[in-house]
Design a protein around this motif. Structure first.
Motif, PDB file in Angstrom:
ATOM      1  N   UNK A 194       0.808  -1.217   0.000  1.00 43.36           N
ATOM      2  CA  UNK A 194       0.000   0.000   0.000  1.00 43.36           C
ATOM      3  C   UNK A 194       0.845   1.273   0.000  1.00 43.36           C
ATOM      4  N   UNK A 195       1.896   1.314   0.821  1.00 41.97           N
ATOM      5  CA  UNK A 195       2.722   2.520   0.887  1.00 41.97           C
ATOM      6  C   UNK A 195       3.354   2.815  -0.468  1.00 41.97           C
ATOM      7  N   UNK A 196       3.869   1.786  -1.124  1.00 39.69           N
ATOM      8  CA  UNK A 196       4.501   1.977  -2.433  1.00 39.69           C
ATOM      9  C   UNK A 196       3.496   2.501  -3.453  1.00 39.69           C
ATOM     10  N   UNK A 197       2.284   1.970  -3.431  1.00 40.96           N
ATOM     11  CA  UNK A 197       1.258   2.418  -4.363  1.00 40.96           C
ATOM     12  C   UNK A 197       0.919   3.888  -4.132  1.00 40.96           C
ATOM     13  N   UNK A 198       0.832   4.281  -2.867  1.00 45.11           N
ATOM     14  CA  UNK A 198       0.529   5.690  -2.567  1.00 45.11           C
ATOM     15  C   UNK A 198       1.678   6.595  -2.994  1.00 45.11           C
ATOM     16  N   UNK A 199       2.924   6.159  -2.809  1.00 46.88           N
ATOM     17  CA  UNK A 199       4.065   6.963  -3.263  1.00 46.88           C
ATOM     18  C   UNK A 199       4.036   7.100  -4.776  1.00 46.88           C
TER      19      UNK A 199
END
Length: 493
Positions: A194-199
């Protein structure tokens, strides 16, 4: 499930898609997989399950961008994109760090360190984007011949990260690629995407052209498809040694460039003259930080025999003061392990340690009382009287488990510290500067921390010896991993 916290808006948007050529789309076959909160065991979302066909599409987009619009973007403009991304991550940091906490359990108490790390990496690579260049070379060729070099981006980079620090790992992979003018096909870990997708969303907002960053999510077969893909020029991987070996074999198809940061079983050496007030918490958190889920964790704790019993007892006492729990609680210092699979792995090693004769000083079990029973929690664990041949002293556990080993003199501890197939990190605790330098030279590891542990800065290279991988991240050496050197000869006659 409706969630209320800084990351609620992103999570509650529904199933997460992949990013290809500037568009968020479903995986080609429409499949998804679940992602879990390791503190509660609850499902917190569904994510697109990519296949080799999605990898093909992502590589085609990255190649088109690399050979098209992106190739004409100047270093200064790449720098501006990275600086804008840094500003956006700063502005949205509470959301990003909460995604890390919800999906892989990192306690929010670590947020100040994570923020400084992520922003400093982006600022460093932004600065370096305008510092890249070749050189003129005096030569002895006959006639009037001028020689110089060009530094050119490798091309399409396949970036694959583990789950243990999604925010900083994502930045650490994409920032040098953008700085050098490469394009990226990025795969986050299935346990923490999730964090990578948001970045990636923020990178598009920062002005990154379509196709420069493509993101495919899924399981190990997605990474395998990237490793084998003839359209990917380089793989930048962080993860286990076993997976790294598979990538090496797969890369032979088109002789990919590789940079691999792999596993570790790092020695942390405490001499009798060490400042115990600093060494006890330092050596403990060299293993317990991030619930032991750090490749360079100082999990083999070598302590000089004259202070061995006292030191081990103090480390165990320190471990017992650490609060274990849901990382959302700002008073929690140790969060859960990332998954049920990792919980079973770590508790299995704890059982093996006891069965092979190691003395359990504290911890050694799953925590199940109260709310902890729903998650993947273990107690910080200290074993003493560990021999070099025990499994817990040989294999990477990737959990909060200290193997304390006594030694007598420097020659002995150097030999035993180096008796491992790994060579990622190491530590030395002593007041004697000559012993510190002697050990720093003698230990075969990519990093040696003296009277500290796990200190990292963007301009200082990090990487491994032996089966801990090759290539370096951070520093000028990191940018070299993303560049080719071209020699140009000009006959001036």
């Amino acid at each position: 499930m409706t969630i209320q916290h800084p990351a609620a808006s992103f999570i509650n948007r529904g199933n997460k898609q992949i990013l290809i050529d500037g568009r968020w789309i479903d995986a080609i076959d429409g499949q998804t997989f679940e992602t879990f909160n390791p503190s509660t065991g609850e499902v917190i979302g569904r994510i697109a399950q990519s296949t080799a066909a999605d990898v093909d599409a992502a590589v085609a987009a990255a190649r088109k961008a690399f050979e098209g619009e992106w190739s004409r973007v100047k270093p200064y403009d790449r720098q501006l994109i990275l600086l804008r991304l840094a500003d956006l991550i700063d502005r949205n940091f509470d959301e990003l760090v909460m995604l890390d906490t919800l999906e892989m359990g990192a306690p929010v108490v670590r947020a100040p360190w994570i923020k400084r790390r992520a922003l400093s990496l982006l600022h460093y690579y932004a600065g370096m984007a305008t510092q890249l260049g070749g050189e003129t070379i005096e030569n002895s060729a006959p006639g009037d011949v001028f020689a110089y070099t060009l530094r050119e981006p490798v091309g399409v980079v396949g970036a694959i990260i583990p789950w243990n620090s999604p925010l900083t790992s994502t930045v650490w992979k994409i920032a040098p690629a953008i700085a050098t003018g490469c394009t990226v096909v990025f795969k986050p870990a299935e346990e923490a995407s999730l964090t990578s997708l948001r970045i990636a969303e923020l990178a598009m907002e920062a002005g990154l052209p379509a196709g420069v960053l493509n993101m495919v999510t899924g399981k190990g077969d997605v990474g395998a498809a990237m490793s084998e893909h003839p359209g990917i020029d380089k793989i930048a991987f962080t993860g286990s040694t076993e997976t790294g070996q598979r990538i090496i074999r797969a890369s032979a198809r088109n002789v990919k460039r590789l940079s691999l940061e792999l596993g570790g079983k790092s020695p942390d050496i405490v001499l009798a003259d060490a400042d115990l007030d600093a060494a006890v918490p330092g050596a403990a958190m060299a293993v317990f930080s991030n619930t032991g889920q750090i490749c360079s964790a100082g999990s083999r704790l070598f302590v000089q025999r004259s202070i061995y019993d006292e030191f081990v007892e103090q480390v165990a006492a320190f471990a017992e003061t650490l609060k274990v729990g849901n990382g959302i609680d700002p008073s929690v210092q140790i969060g859960p392990l990332v998954s049920r699979k990792q919980l079973d792995r770590v508790t299995g090693y704890m059982t093996t340690g006891r069965n092979e004769g190691a003395g359990l000083v504290t911890g050694g079990s799953q925590l199940t009382e109260g709310d902890l029973g729903a998650g993947y929690f273990v107690s910080p664990t200290v074993f003493k009287d560990v021999s070099d041949t025990m499994t817990i002293a040989r294999e990477e556990i990737f959990g909060p488990v200290v193997s304390a080993i006594p030694f007598d003199d420097l020659d002995e501890v150097v030999r035993r510290a180096n008796d491992t197939p790994f060579g990622l990190g190491s530590g030395v605790w002593t007041r004697d500067v000559s012993k510190a330098h002697r050990l720093a030279r003698a230990v075969r590891a990519g990093s040696v921390w003296v009277n500290c542990y796990q200190v990292m800065e963007p301009n200082v290279p990090f990487g491994g010896y032996k089966m801990s991988g090759y290539g370096r991240e951070s520093g000028r050496q990191h940018l070299e991993e993303y560049l080719n050197t071209k020699a140009v000869w000009v006959n001036m006659a």
